[in-house]
Design a protein around this motif. Sequence first.
Motif, PDB file in Angstrom:
ATOM      1  N   ARG A  25       0.859  -1.179   0.000  1.00  0.00           N
ATOM      2  CA  ARG A  25       0.000   0.000   0.000  1.00  0.00           C
ATOM      3  C   ARG A  25       0.905   1.243   0.000  1.00  0.00           C
ATOM      4  N   ARG A  26       0.811   1.971  -1.112  1.00  0.00           N
ATOM      5  CA  ARG A  26       1.636   3.177  -1.309  1.00  0.00           C
ATOM      6  C   ARG A  26       3.120   2.865  -1.128  1.00  0.00           C
ATOM      7  N   GLY A  27       3.533   1.683  -1.687  1.00  0.00           N
ATOM      8  CA  GLY A  27       4.935   1.315  -1.662  1.00  0.00           C
ATOM      9  C   GLY A  27       5.393   0.614  -0.414  1.00  0.00           C
ATOM     10  N   LYS A  28       4.496   0.448   0.554  1.00  0.00           N
ATOM     11  CA  LYS A  28       4.885  -0.216   1.792  1.00  0.00           C
ATOM     12  C   LYS A  28       4.146  -1.555   1.887  1.00  0.00           C
ATOM     13  N   LEU A  29       4.836  -2.524   2.482  1.00  0.00           N
ATOM     14  CA  LEU A  29       4.258  -3.849   2.637  1.00  0.00           C
ATOM     15  C   LEU A  29       3.129  -3.819   3.649  1.00  0.00           C
ATOM     16  N   ALA A  30       1.932  -4.251   3.187  1.00  0.00           N
ATOM     17  CA  ALA A  30       0.771  -4.272   4.078  1.00  0.00           C
ATOM     18  C   ALA A  30       0.398  -5.696   4.478  1.00  0.00           C
ATOM     19  N   HIS A  31       0.390  -6.642   3.535  1.00  0.00           N
ATOM     20  CA  HIS A  31       0.044  -8.033   3.818  1.00  0.00           C
ATOM     21  C   HIS A  31       0.965  -8.933   3.009  1.00  0.00           C
ATOM     22  N   THR A  32       1.334 -10.060   3.587  1.00  0.00           N
ATOM     23  CA  THR A  32       2.096 -11.080   2.877  1.00  0.00           C
ATOM     24  C   THR A  32       1.855 -12.435   3.540  1.00  0.00           C
ATOM     25  N   GLY A  33       1.706 -13.458   2.704  1.00  0.00           N
ATOM     26  CA  GLY A  33       1.478 -14.803   3.238  1.00  0.00           C
ATOM     27  C   GLY A  33       0.419 -15.557   2.433  1.00  0.00           C
ATOM     28  N   THR A  34       0.166 -16.807   2.874  1.00  0.00           N
ATOM     29  CA  THR A  34      -0.828 -17.645   2.204  1.00  0.00           C
ATOM     30  C   THR A  34      -2.156 -17.553   2.938  1.00  0.00           C
ATOM     31  N   GLY A  35      -3.241 -17.777   2.188  1.00  0.00           N
ATOM     32  CA  GLY A  35      -4.563 -17.760   2.795  1.00  0.00           C
ATOM     33  C   GLY A  35      -4.964 -16.388   3.297  1.00  0.00           C
ATOM     34  N   GLN A  36      -4.538 -15.314   2.622  1.00  0.00           N
ATOM     35  CA  GLN A  36      -4.836 -13.947   3.057  1.00  0.00           C
ATOM     36  C   GLN A  36      -6.245 -13.536   2.636  1.00  0.00           C
ATOM     37  N   ALA A  37      -6.838 -12.668   3.432  1.00  0.00           N
ATOM     38  CA  ALA A  37      -8.128 -12.039   3.130  1.00  0.00           C
ATOM     39  C   ALA A  37      -8.100 -10.627   3.717  1.00  0.00           C
ATOM     40  N   PHE A  38      -8.264  -9.622   2.843  1.00  0.00           N
ATOM     41  CA  PHE A  38      -8.148  -8.233   3.322  1.00  0.00           C
ATOM     42  C   PHE A  38      -8.846  -7.310   2.323  1.00  0.00           C
ATOM     43  N   TRP A  39      -9.072  -6.059   2.841  1.00  0.00           N
ATOM     44  CA  TRP A  39      -9.630  -5.008   2.015  1.00  0.00           C
ATOM     45  C   TRP A  39      -8.495  -4.155   1.469  1.00  0.00           C
ATOM     46  N   PHE A  40      -8.713  -3.591   0.280  1.00  0.00           N
ATOM     47  CA  PHE A  40      -7.691  -2.720  -0.302  1.00  0.00           C
ATOM     48  C   PHE A  40      -8.388  -1.746  -1.246  1.00  0.00           C
ATOM     49  N   ARG A  41      -7.668  -0.649  -1.502  1.00  0.00           N
ATOM     50  CA  ARG A  41      -8.123   0.341  -2.469  1.00  0.00           C
ATOM     51  C   ARG A  41      -7.328   0.150  -3.759  1.00  0.00           C
ATOM     52  N   PRO A  42      -7.996  -0.020  -4.863  1.00  0.00           N
ATOM     53  CA  PRO A  42      -7.270  -0.331  -6.106  1.00  0.00           C
ATOM     54  C   PRO A  42      -6.323   0.775  -6.566  1.00  0.00           C
ATOM     55  N   LEU A  43      -6.576   2.005  -6.203  1.00  0.00           N
ATOM     56  CA  LEU A  43      -5.713   3.090  -6.677  1.00  0.00           C
ATOM     57  C   LEU A  43      -4.409   3.176  -5.900  1.00  0.00           C
ATOM     58  N   SER A  44      -4.394   2.645  -4.695  1.00  0.00           N
ATOM     59  CA  SER A  44      -3.186   2.755  -3.873  1.00  0.00           C
ATOM     60  C   SER A  44      -2.553   1.408  -3.552  1.00  0.00           C
ATOM     61  N   ALA A  45      -3.084   0.324  -4.098  1.00  0.00           N
ATOM     62  CA  ALA A  45      -2.599  -1.022  -3.741  1.00  0.00           C
ATOM     63  C   ALA A  45      -1.858  -1.643  -4.923  1.00  0.00           C
ATOM     64  N   THR A  46      -0.832  -2.434  -4.560  1.00  0.00           N
ATOM     65  CA  THR A  46      -0.103  -3.265  -5.522  1.00  0.00           C
ATOM     66  C   THR A  46      -0.162  -4.702  -5.024  1.00  0.00           C
ATOM     67  N   LEU A  47      -0.687  -5.603  -5.868  1.00  0.00           N
ATOM     68  CA  LEU A  47      -0.906  -6.994  -5.464  1.00  0.00           C
ATOM     69  C   LEU A  47      -0.031  -7.928  -6.293  1.00  0.00           C
ATOM     70  N   SER A  48       0.504  -8.960  -5.594  1.00  0.00           N
ATOM     71  CA  SER A  48       1.249 -10.027  -6.263  1.00  0.00           C
ATOM     72  C   SER A  48       0.775 -11.357  -5.694  1.00  0.00           C
ATOM     73  N   GLU A  49       0.569 -12.298  -6.571  1.00  0.00           N
ATOM     74  CA  GLU A  49       0.111 -13.639  -6.147  1.00  0.00           C
ATOM     75  C   GLU A  49       1.058 -14.687  -6.720  1.00  0.00           C
ATOM     76  N   LEU A  50       1.606 -15.528  -5.836  1.00  0.00           N
ATOM     77  CA  LEU A  50       2.559 -16.562  -6.261  1.00  0.00           C
ATOM     78  C   LEU A  50       2.059 -17.926  -5.790  1.00  0.00           C
ATOM     79  N   PRO A  51       1.955 -18.917  -6.665  1.00  0.00           N
ATOM     80  CA  PRO A  51       1.578 -20.265  -6.226  1.00  0.00           C
ATOM     81  C   PRO A  51       2.742 -20.926  -5.503  1.00  0.00           C
ATOM     82  N   VAL A  52       2.434 -21.529  -4.385  1.00  0.00           N
ATOM     83  CA  VAL A  52       3.484 -22.179  -3.609  1.00  0.00           C
ATOM     84  C   VAL A  52       3.312 -23.699  -3.586  1.00  0.00           C
ATOM     85  N   ASP A  53       2.370 -24.233  -4.359  1.00  0.00           N
ATOM     86  CA  ASP A  53       2.215 -25.690  -4.443  1.00  0.00           C
ATOM     87  C   ASP A  53       3.198 -26.256  -5.456  1.00  0.00           C
TER      88      ASP A  53
END
Length: 331
Positions: A25-53
């Motif tokens: 969020r705005r360049g700072k780490l807000a959430h990281t990990g598996t099984g996450q659930a959270f709210w975010f604003r699309p204009l200020s959020a950067t999302l990355s999803e990596l499969p770990v299986d």
Amino acid sequence: MADITRYPFARHLRSTPTTHVIHHRRGKLAHTGTGQAFWFRPLSATLSELPVDDRELPLLLHARTADFVDVTVQATVTFRIADPDLAATRVDFSLDPATGRWRAAPLQQIAGLLTETAQQHVLDVLAGLPLLQALTDGVALTRERITAGLLADSRLAHTGLALVDARVVAVRPDPDVEKALGTPTRERLQTEADGATAQRRALAVERERAISENELQSKIELARREEQLVAQRGANQRRGVEDAAAADAVRTTAEAEREERLAQAHAAARRAQGEADAAAEAARLAAVAGTPPEVLLTLALREFAGQLPDVGTLVLTPDVVTGALARLVRP
């Protein structure tokens, strides 16, 4: 992929236990990990999803042997993302906040990296092997080389990837080369099959010959026994004729002897009867000796009358009676 639900002025993301989500969020780490659930604003959020299986990557690699024959290696590499945070900085796993899909193709980039790395190790192994050795020992050698090379590859480690397993299914040449290599074996098998067929036919012919010989021997034995039967029947018939002739001879001899004995008995009886008749006649003659003629005549007439047939009516005329009485009273 993560589920993103759209709401006015905000979005909600829910991931799975097999995916690692990184939220800045705005360049700072807000959430990281598996099984996450959270709210975010699309204009200020950067999302990355990596499969770990664990991920399976089929490989179809091409190489050339030491005798310049092209071969194909069929393999499968199992890998996983061991360090998602590091991998997210080396490969683009960013998500579109509106759709929840990757903006790029990160898994294809990783697949290309693994394929090219495995291809180099396969080329190194098969380039020093002749074709026959590559076909016989190439599966084990390439599997060992791919496993060791991917585990020791620093680029994979710096990308956050880890090798789980590597399997090589087959090392095969081109179809024409493979057919040519199989020709001697096929010819040998065909030769063995032809030999087996010829042997089977020869055995069948031998069995047929043995059956024919047995039938011929049976016919010969049957003919010999028929000959013995005919000879025995002839001997039996001759013996029967001889026995019948002997019986006839015995019967004829017995009848002749019986006839002879009967003739002798008849002759003896006739002699005895003649002798008796002669003795009776002599006695009768001796009895009438010295008897007058008239008496003899009377006796003769009586005897003659006894020998005559029965007389129903006798007519005596006076002349006959007179003459007879005259002769009776004549001195």
